[in-house]
Design a protein around this motif. Sequence first.
Motif, PDB file in Angstrom:
ATOM      1  N   ASP A 105      77.012 123.447 -42.083  1.00  0.00           N
ATOM      2  CA  ASP A 105      78.979 123.267 -42.282  1.00  0.00           C
ATOM      3  C   ASP A 105      79.465 122.571 -42.386  1.00  0.00           C
ATOM      4  O   ASP A 105      79.425 121.996 -44.017  1.00  0.00           O
ATOM      5  CB  ASP A 105      78.340 121.499 -40.530  1.00  0.00           C
ATOM      6  CG  ASP A 105      78.356 121.716 -39.453  1.00  0.00           C
ATOM      7  OD1 ASP A 105      78.429 122.853 -38.389  1.00  0.00           O
ATOM      8  OD2 ASP A 105      77.760 120.988 -38.976  1.00  0.00           O
ATOM      9  N   LYS A 122      84.402 124.157 -39.978  1.00  0.00           N
ATOM     10  CA  LYS A 122      83.963 124.566 -39.501  1.00  0.00           C
ATOM     11  C   LYS A 122      83.892 123.103 -38.078  1.00  0.00           C
ATOM     12  O   LYS A 122      84.119 123.844 -36.872  1.00  0.00           O
ATOM     13  CB  LYS A 122      82.262 124.703 -39.863  1.00  0.00           C
ATOM     14  CG  LYS A 122      81.958 126.264 -40.329  1.00  0.00           C
ATOM     15  CD  LYS A 122      80.693 126.368 -40.942  1.00  0.00           C
ATOM     16  CE  LYS A 122      80.930 127.638 -41.461  1.00  0.00           C
ATOM     17  NZ  LYS A 122      79.148 127.879 -41.550  1.00  0.00           N
ATOM     18  N   LYS A 182      85.682 123.333 -34.283  1.00  0.00           N
ATOM     19  CA  LYS A 182      84.604 123.360 -33.371  1.00  0.00           C
ATOM     20  C   LYS A 182      85.311 122.490 -32.175  1.00  0.00           C
ATOM     21  O   LYS A 182      85.507 122.966 -31.254  1.00  0.00           O
ATOM     22  CB  LYS A 182      83.491 122.548 -33.585  1.00  0.00           C
ATOM     23  CG  LYS A 182      82.128 123.653 -33.855  1.00  0.00           C
ATOM     24  CD  LYS A 182      81.379 123.127 -34.080  1.00  0.00           C
ATOM     25  CE  LYS A 182      80.357 123.539 -35.168  1.00  0.00           C
ATOM     26  NZ  LYS A 182      79.270 122.788 -35.253  1.00  0.00           N
ATOM     27  N   HIS A 183      86.151 121.478 -33.239  1.00  0.00           N
ATOM     28  CA  HIS A 183      86.172 120.002 -31.914  1.00  0.00           C
ATOM     29  C   HIS A 183      87.959 120.829 -31.669  1.00  0.00           C
ATOM     30  O   HIS A 183      88.550 119.748 -30.748  1.00  0.00           O
ATOM     31  CB  HIS A 183      86.486 118.689 -32.671  1.00  0.00           C
ATOM     32  CG  HIS A 183      84.644 118.671 -32.526  1.00  0.00           C
ATOM     33  ND1 HIS A 183      84.262 118.065 -31.203  1.00  0.00           N
ATOM     34  CD2 HIS A 183      83.920 118.792 -33.582  1.00  0.00           C
ATOM     35  CE1 HIS A 183      82.947 117.399 -31.899  1.00  0.00           C
ATOM     36  NE2 HIS A 183      83.048 118.142 -33.280  1.00  0.00           N
TER      37      HIS A 183
END
Length: 109
Positions: A64, A68, A72-73
């Motif tokens: 991670d 990244k 994702k969020h």
Amino acid sequence: MDFFKKGEKAPAKPAAKPATNPKGTEKVTTTPGNPNQAFYNENDKSQIKPTTPTQDIYSVQSGDSLSKIAKKHYGDANAWKRIYEANKDTVGPNPDLIRPGQRLVIPRD
């Protein structure tokens, strides 16, 4: 080719010393996932914060990066600064150095 000679045994090797933390001041465990058995030191454990309605908690995985995690969020890798600002105490001065097992606060919109 001396090792092929019969009847001769190599001298016993001394037992290896257990690995120590290079700094020698903090105990670090090695199993990811649980704060009691993770890549945490005692300082990391003291910084674990409970979730609130305006944030989530994310456990860093191997490979991670903040960008990244932001992708994702938030769907935008450039939002990594938002995560970094919320976690400066945990991450430290270099946002490129996050460790597997660290728990990061992810602010919600």
